[in-house]
Every structure is written in structure tokens, then in C-alpha cells.
Design a protein around this motif. Sequence first.
Motif, PDB file in Angstrom:
ATOM      1  N   CYS A  37       0.802  -1.236   0.000  1.00 12.80           N
ATOM      2  CA  CYS A  37       0.000   0.000   0.000  1.00 12.80           C
ATOM      3  C   CYS A  37       0.833   1.283   0.000  1.00 12.80           C
ATOM      4  O   CYS A  37       0.282   2.364  -0.131  1.00 12.80           O
ATOM      5  CB  CYS A  37      -0.967   0.004   1.184  1.00 12.80           C
ATOM      6  N   GLY A  38       2.153   1.165   0.173  1.00  8.13           N
ATOM      7  CA  GLY A  38       3.011   2.344   0.118  1.00  8.13           C
ATOM      8  C   GLY A  38       3.137   3.132   1.416  1.00  8.13           C
ATOM      9  O   GLY A  38       3.781   4.171   1.447  1.00  8.13           O
ATOM     10  N   THR A  39       2.543   2.652   2.505  1.00  7.36           N
ATOM     11  CA  THR A  39       2.636   3.357   3.780  1.00  7.36           C
ATOM     12  C   THR A  39       4.057   3.272   4.325  1.00  7.36           C
ATOM     13  O   THR A  39       4.670   2.210   4.299  1.00  7.36           O
ATOM     14  CB  THR A  39       1.647   2.771   4.806  1.00  7.36           C
ATOM     15  N   ARG A  40       4.565   4.423   4.806  1.00  2.00           N
ATOM     16  CA  ARG A  40       5.920   4.488   5.368  1.00  2.00           C
ATOM     17  C   ARG A  40       5.863   4.476   6.888  1.00  2.00           C
ATOM     18  O   ARG A  40       5.000   5.094   7.487  1.00  2.00           O
ATOM     19  CB  ARG A  40       6.641   5.750   4.902  1.00  2.00           C
ATOM     20  N   TYR A  41       6.831   3.771   7.459  1.00  2.00           N
ATOM     21  CA  TYR A  41       6.961   3.666   8.905  1.00  2.00           C
ATOM     22  C   TYR A  41       8.394   3.984   9.306  1.00  2.00           C
ATOM     23  O   TYR A  41       9.323   3.756   8.545  1.00  2.00           O
ATOM     24  CB  TYR A  41       6.621   2.253   9.379  1.00  2.00           C
ATOM     25  N   VAL A  42       8.565   4.446  10.533  1.00  4.07           N
ATOM     26  CA  VAL A  42       9.892   4.648  11.094  1.00  4.07           C
ATOM     27  C   VAL A  42      10.372   3.309  11.635  1.00  4.07           C
ATOM     28  O   VAL A  42       9.642   2.624  12.347  1.00  4.07           O
ATOM     29  CB  VAL A  42       9.864   5.709  12.210  1.00  4.07           C
ATOM     30  N   GLY A  43      11.597   2.919  11.278  1.00  7.29           N
ATOM     31  CA  GLY A  43      12.167   1.656  11.736  1.00  7.29           C
ATOM     32  C   GLY A  43      11.629   0.470  10.958  1.00  7.29           C
ATOM     33  O   GLY A  43      10.806   0.608  10.040  1.00  7.29           O
ATOM     34  N   PRO A  44      12.071  -0.737  11.315  1.00  7.13           N
ATOM     35  CA  PRO A  44      11.617  -1.947  10.617  1.00  7.13           C
ATOM     36  C   PRO A  44      10.192  -2.322  11.001  1.00  7.13           C
ATOM     37  O   PRO A  44       9.722  -1.987  12.086  1.00  7.13           O
ATOM     38  CB  PRO A  44      12.612  -3.014  11.093  1.00  7.13           C
ATOM     39  N   ARG A  45       9.506  -2.994  10.108  1.00  3.30           N
ATOM     40  CA  ARG A  45       8.122  -3.433  10.346  1.00  3.30           C
ATOM     41  C   ARG A  45       7.960  -4.887   9.945  1.00  3.30           C
ATOM     42  O   ARG A  45       8.609  -5.368   9.026  1.00  3.30           O
ATOM     43  CB  ARG A  45       7.132  -2.603   9.508  1.00  3.30           C
ATOM     44  N   LEU A  46       7.028  -5.557  10.606  1.00  3.92           N
ATOM     45  CA  LEU A  46       6.647  -6.919  10.247  1.00  3.92           C
ATOM     46  C   LEU A  46       5.191  -6.982   9.818  1.00  3.92           C
ATOM     47  O   LEU A  46       4.742  -7.988   9.280  1.00  3.92           O
ATOM     48  CB  LEU A  46       6.861  -7.863  11.440  1.00  3.92           C
ATOM     49  N   PHE A  47       4.438  -5.888  10.084  1.00  4.30           N
ATOM     50  CA  PHE A  47       3.010  -5.861   9.822  1.00  4.30           C
ATOM     51  C   PHE A  47       2.617  -4.435   9.470  1.00  4.30           C
ATOM     52  O   PHE A  47       3.088  -3.480  10.075  1.00  4.30           O
ATOM     53  CB  PHE A  47       2.249  -6.315  11.076  1.00  4.30           C
ATOM     54  N   CYS A  48       1.739  -4.271   8.475  1.00  2.93           N
ATOM     55  CA  CYS A  48       1.269  -2.944   8.080  1.00  2.93           C
ATOM     56  C   CYS A  48      -0.044  -2.626   8.789  1.00  2.93           C
ATOM     57  O   CYS A  48      -1.027  -3.350   8.643  1.00  2.93           O
ATOM     58  CB  CYS A  48       1.070  -2.871   6.570  1.00  2.93           C
TER      59      CYS A  48
END
Length: 142
Positions: A37-48
Motif C-alpha cells: 500500500c506504500g505506507t511508510r513507517y519509522v524503523g523496521p516493520r513486520l506488519f502494516c
Amino acid sequence: MAEATAAAPEVRPLVPHLTLGETRDKDYLNGSVCKNCGTRYVGPRLFCGKCSSDGPFEKVQLASTGELYVFTIIHQATPYVQAPYIAAIIDLDGGGSVNTNIVGVEPKPENLKFGMKVKMFTEKVSEDREGNSYVAYRFTPA
């Protein structure tokens, strides 16, 4: 008997989502972008949190500029922390949000405005007993 040699002091980021460059002006926030979906997060992610996908995620360098989303002025702090200070959430340009302090402006409500442009900088904030330096990011009005 061989003597143990002490490791040379290091410069370390205070938080894992801060990547240190060769100089402080090359430091940046790292993050992840959901490939669905193109959503940006700070740091690593495992789930949107937006599309409920478990990836894939791509590592990205986040913007060093943004806008003040919300703030509070802290008047009472723990020992060795100078108060008052401004605690804030910044919406980064291009996506992602960070909790941070705003410096370079007197901590009074009339000096802050929701949506005001801010820019990140980094600086050494502490040192441990072994001589390692710790670098943190902060924001200042742009």
C-alpha cells in the motif's frame, strides 16, 4: 599472561531507527515502506497497520523535514533533564511520524503552530563509562 586491550570508543545512535553517517550532517532516519500500500513507517516493520499485510517491506531513508503534528510543553522532568522542553510528534515529509523534542525555540505555546515546518539535526547527547558517545536526533523550526 596477555593484557586485554580496551576497545576504542564508538559513536552510537541512541535509537535503532537512526543511521549514523560519516559526519553528523549525513545522519538519517531509516524506515520501512509497505510494498502493498506504500505506507511508510519509522524503523523496521513486520506488519502494516494500514492494509493489514505482513509485507513485503522495503528499507528506506526517511525525510529529515516535516511538520509539527502535535506538541506538549513539559514543565517537570526527571533529574538532569532541563525543563521546560517541547515534546512533539512530527509527520515526516513523504510519510512516517516520529516522537522527538523541538529545540531552538522558547517553549511557549505562542511560539509553536500546528503544521509548522521543522528540520532534523543530530548531536551527541551522552557518553557512557567506556567513552562511547551516543547521538540523538531532534528537530528545529525550518
